[in-house]
Design a protein around this motif. Sequence first.
Motif, PDB file in Angstrom:
ATOM      1  N   ILE A  96       0.852  -1.196   0.000  1.00 12.94           N
ATOM      2  CA  ILE A  96       0.000   0.000   0.000  1.00 12.94           C
ATOM      3  C   ILE A  96       0.887   1.245   0.000  1.00 12.94           C
ATOM      4  O   ILE A  96       1.850   1.325   0.765  1.00 12.94           O
ATOM      5  N   ASP A  97       0.553   2.210  -0.836  1.00 10.14           N
ATOM      6  CA  ASP A  97       1.276   3.487  -0.863  1.00 10.14           C
ATOM      7  C   ASP A  97       1.226   4.113   0.526  1.00 10.14           C
ATOM      8  O   ASP A  97       0.163   4.198   1.139  1.00 10.14           O
ATOM      9  N   LYS A  98       2.359   4.573   1.003  1.00  6.98           N
ATOM     10  CA  LYS A  98       2.427   5.021   2.405  1.00  6.98           C
ATOM     11  C   LYS A  98       1.439   6.126   2.731  1.00  6.98           C
ATOM     12  O   LYS A  98       0.950   6.215   3.849  1.00  6.98           O
ATOM     13  N   ASN A  99       1.142   6.980   1.758  1.00  8.15           N
ATOM     14  CA  ASN A  99       0.258   8.110   2.054  1.00  8.15           C
ATOM     15  C   ASN A  99      -1.182   7.915   1.597  1.00  8.15           C
ATOM     16  O   ASN A  99      -1.957   8.863   1.589  1.00  8.15           O
ATOM     17  N   TRP A 100      -1.548   6.693   1.201  1.00  8.71           N
ATOM     18  CA  TRP A 100      -2.939   6.457   0.818  1.00  8.71           C
ATOM     19  C   TRP A 100      -3.823   6.803   2.010  1.00  8.71           C
ATOM     20  O   TRP A 100      -3.579   6.303   3.121  1.00  8.71           O
ATOM     21  N   PRO A 101      -4.856   7.646   1.803  1.00  2.77           N
ATOM     22  CA  PRO A 101      -5.684   8.017   2.961  1.00  2.77           C
ATOM     23  C   PRO A 101      -6.304   6.785   3.628  1.00  2.77           C
ATOM     24  O   PRO A 101      -6.840   5.899   2.960  1.00  2.77           O
ATOM     25  N   SER A 102      -6.257   6.756   4.959  1.00  2.00           N
ATOM     26  CA  SER A 102      -6.690   5.579   5.719  1.00  2.00           C
ATOM     27  C   SER A 102      -8.120   5.153   5.434  1.00  2.00           C
ATOM     28  O   SER A 102      -8.436   3.970   5.519  1.00  2.00           O
ATOM     29  N   HIS A 103      -8.997   6.105   5.120  1.00  2.00           N
ATOM     30  CA  HIS A 103     -10.401   5.687   4.956  1.00  2.00           C
ATOM     31  C   HIS A 103     -10.555   4.746   3.773  1.00  2.00           C
ATOM     32  O   HIS A 103     -11.406   3.846   3.807  1.00  2.00           O
ATOM     33  N   LEU A 105      -8.233   2.531   2.890  1.00  2.00           N
ATOM     34  CA  LEU A 105      -7.704   1.251   3.373  1.00  2.00           C
ATOM     35  C   LEU A 105      -8.704   0.560   4.299  1.00  2.00           C
ATOM     36  O   LEU A 105      -8.890  -0.666   4.230  1.00  2.00           O
ATOM     37  N   LYS A 168       9.029  37.062  -3.213  1.00  2.00           N
ATOM     38  CA  LYS A 168       8.048  37.414  -4.256  1.00  2.00           C
ATOM     39  C   LYS A 168       8.738  37.608  -5.607  1.00  2.00           C
ATOM     40  O   LYS A 168       8.269  37.129  -6.639  1.00  2.00           O
TER      41      LYS A 168
ATOM     42  N   ASP B  97      -8.781   9.030  11.619  1.00  2.00           N
ATOM     43  CA  ASP B  97      -8.922  10.201  10.740  1.00  2.00           C
ATOM     44  C   ASP B  97      -8.827   9.749   9.282  1.00  2.00           C
ATOM     45  O   ASP B  97      -7.924   8.997   8.910  1.00  2.00           O
ATOM     46  N   LYS B  98      -9.748  10.219   8.460  1.00  2.00           N
ATOM     47  CA  LYS B  98      -9.842   9.691   7.097  1.00  2.00           C
ATOM     48  C   LYS B  98      -8.547   9.831   6.296  1.00  2.00           C
ATOM     49  O   LYS B  98      -8.247   9.008   5.450  1.00  2.00           O
ATOM     50  N   ASN B  99      -7.782  10.891   6.570  1.00  2.00           N
ATOM     51  CA  ASN B  99      -6.577  11.116   5.771  1.00  2.00           C
ATOM     52  C   ASN B  99      -5.285  10.696   6.462  1.00  2.00           C
ATOM     53  O   ASN B  99      -4.198  11.039   5.992  1.00  2.00           O
ATOM     54  N   TRP B 100      -5.397   9.974   7.572  1.00  2.00           N
ATOM     55  CA  TRP B 100      -4.167   9.490   8.233  1.00  2.00           C
ATOM     56  C   TRP B 100      -3.410   8.629   7.234  1.00  2.00           C
ATOM     57  O   TRP B 100      -3.990   7.702   6.636  1.00  2.00           O
ATOM     58  N   PRO B 101      -2.107   8.902   7.001  1.00  2.00           N
ATOM     59  CA  PRO B 101      -1.377   8.101   6.008  1.00  2.00           C
ATOM     60  C   PRO B 101      -1.413   6.608   6.346  1.00  2.00           C
ATOM     61  O   PRO B 101      -1.185   6.216   7.487  1.00  2.00           O
ATOM     62  N   SER B 102      -1.670   5.792   5.328  1.00  2.00           N
ATOM     63  CA  SER B 102      -1.860   4.356   5.542  1.00  2.00           C
ATOM     64  C   SER B 102      -0.694   3.670   6.234  1.00  2.00           C
ATOM     65  O   SER B 102      -0.884   2.687   6.952  1.00  2.00           O
ATOM     66  N   LYS B 168      -2.096  37.399  -9.423  1.00  2.00           N
ATOM     67  CA  LYS B 168      -0.913  37.882  -8.695  1.00  2.00           C
ATOM     68  C   LYS B 168      -1.249  39.135  -7.884  1.00  2.00           C
ATOM     69  O   LYS B 168      -0.866  39.259  -6.723  1.00  2.00           O
ATOM     70  N   GLY B 171      -2.953  38.468  -4.685  1.00  2.00           N
ATOM     71  CA  GLY B 171      -2.080  38.044  -3.589  1.00  2.00           C
ATOM     72  C   GLY B 171      -1.583  39.245  -2.795  1.00  2.00           C
ATOM     73  O   GLY B 171      -1.581  39.236  -1.561  1.00  2.00           O
ATOM     74  N   ASP B 172      -1.192  40.295  -3.511  1.00  2.00           N
ATOM     75  CA  ASP B 172      -0.689  41.494  -2.829  1.00  2.00           C
ATOM     76  C   ASP B 172      -1.794  42.167  -2.012  1.00  2.00           C
ATOM     77  O   ASP B 172      -1.553  42.670  -0.913  1.00  2.00           O
ATOM     78  N   GLU B 175      -2.566  40.255   1.105  1.00  2.00           N
ATOM     79  CA  GLU B 175      -1.469  40.415   2.050  1.00  2.00           C
ATOM     80  C   GLU B 175      -1.594  41.730   2.804  1.00  2.00           C
ATOM     81  O   GLU B 175      -1.347  41.793   4.009  1.00  2.00           O
TER      82      GLU B 175
END
Lengths: 356, 356
Positions: A96-103, A105, A168, B97-102, B168, B171-172, B175
């Motif tokens: 499994i790709d290390k950063n695949w989101p856990s949900h 998996l 910038k 957490d849904k995006n926790w790395p696998s 661009k 952005g300024d 800021e």
Amino acid sequence: MKTERLNNVIRKMSEHGLEQMIISSPASIFYLIGRWIESGERMLVLYINADGKCRLIINELFPLEDEPGIDKIVYNDREDPVEILSEIIEDKKVGIDKNWPSHFLIRLMEKKRGLSFQNGSPIIDEARMIKDAEEIQLMREASRVNDKVMEEIIPLIGQGYTEARVCKLLGDIYEKYGTASFSFHPLIAYGANAAEPHHESDNTALKNSDSVIIDIGGITKRYCSDMTRTVFFHQASEEAKEVYNIVLEANRRGIEAVKPGARCCDIDMSARKFIEDAGYGQYFIHRTGHNIGIDVHEFPDISSVNTMEVKPGMIFSVEPGIYLPGRLGVRIEDLVVVTESGYEVLNHYTKELQII
Amino acid sequence: MKTERLNNVIRKMSEHGLEQMIISSPASIFYLIGRWIESGERMLVLYINADGKCRLIINELFPLEDEPGIDKIVYNDREDPVEILSEIIEDKKVGIDKNWPSHFLIRLMEKKRGLSFQNGSPIIDEARMIKDAEEIQLMREASRVNDKVMEEIIPLIGQGYTEARVCKLLGDIYEKYGTASFSFHPLIAYGANAAEPHHESDNTALKNSDSVIIDIGGITKRYCSDMTRTVFFHQASEEAKEVYNIVLEANRRGIEAVKPGARCCDIDMSARKFIEDAGYGQYFIHRTGHNIGIDVHEFPDISSVNTMEVKPGMIFSVEPGIYLPGRLGVRIEDLVVVTESGYEVLNHYTKELQII
């Protein structure tokens, strides 16, 4: 499909005892299929089977031309991509790709109970570690742009802009050279700020005799550059000159140590020992370098604890530095390719001491 | 620690049958502890137990002051944070957490065999969906800045800059108002480009009678703004004026439908039906809106298929549009808070038809 790269990954899969794996990182997918796809929250997976069959599961919102060797499975937002994946996966351990989101998996585990998993990223990281001829050429081009940007920005710094303003201006210069974006947020650090390796460029103004660290990189045709130079404003103290020359020699010695068979820790030590012998060892507070390519930080590090031997095709930074808290910082960084007989330096902008 | 928010999350955990969960998203951790921490590759986890005990597992590189209610466990690069986590976790189902790395989840599974997992993000998403008074005030401030930026950028567009150049300049301006960054890459789209909702601003120049979509937002004190206005360059055709007035009325009707108990799909339909009845239904090709807060896209969508009833404290966009391929596009978007009795609109920049 980049067939040679895929075959190399499949060879490494068998070395790691894996017959199937899932790749989800846009950089790794780009490496294998030559297309950059960012699908946000929507699942994007390249499934690789050791028998050579690959499937790309991709949402219809990201149209991709047909290409030989890529078997696309296009889904829409009413379909479940994990269900599609679960029907393809065989009842064997999956990388499994290390950063695949856990949900994803967790859903896959629900659908394929009893299946076992392992982090498959070391396989693709090891493959990407050795650049092929096409990649080395792209890295040369990216560093050539970086040399030009460095040449343009140094005279501008002398005009008295704040650190943040220089960042910038850098954006505009990279853009002029067709560089899509920074490979990392540029570090422009004046005086005492230059002694903090992770300083964030702010509204600090340039003062007489400041050291100026310029650590910059851009992404050209998907490949990253990364170079550091240090200059001085109006004048440099004797201490500053001494520190500069020590760092420069450490940079040279680190580079000179690069050849097939040298260990990463040997390269680190070649730079580090010179700084230690000069009495500044405690002020060189980071590793000597990191591999680089499609990502600005790739596997592995050039550090004192990494005993891996370097091989032709590896590209990494050699970036020793000395940081005297509250006073000044000096870092000099080049990218280096390991060749069959030694090394090729990708950066050519001068390393002579400059007072601007 | 934001105690009320934490207690709310714990209540929802028990509704979802969970006694423990792991939160890793910087936005959700910020929501609960009031600190923004981005730890890159290094594991950062807030472990919440339904008994009220929380542990924050954090690398020493990210120093965090002690704060009541936050039990910090600081690890260094020689330690294994998953090991630390596995010693804290009880032998009960864990929300992840849904995006926790696998790769973290795979290691945790190895260390705690037999443990079961579920996607825990719906719990925190539901909690974050209802903004408290402090958050509503921050959202007002963020939108106030966005109103000012809109007021400044519209006259500049008339000076003939390309789409990319306007981005661009934006952005300024942000800021200047102390806004840390865009909440999403600004969309500035001229003429036919305005008919593509996901156009990327490029070097297109402004032409006579072009419609100009200006979809912009910034992050002020960690909260996101998001507003769209459409103006016309030099003149507007009769068709363009008709389309504009239909979208404006659809925006008004969508907003008027906002009150506690209205369903998301009802709000969507209030805007959509007016466009359909005017004969342009097939050209309104996206959902009417999305929730917003610390993230620019939060749960849930204001779409035709979402039957959830809205509640006081929800904040979302109402952004109908009509896109005539190859000719023009019009979108008008405001952020709206659901109040006890109806709604409060956060954007105040004029929606009258403007020819610049």
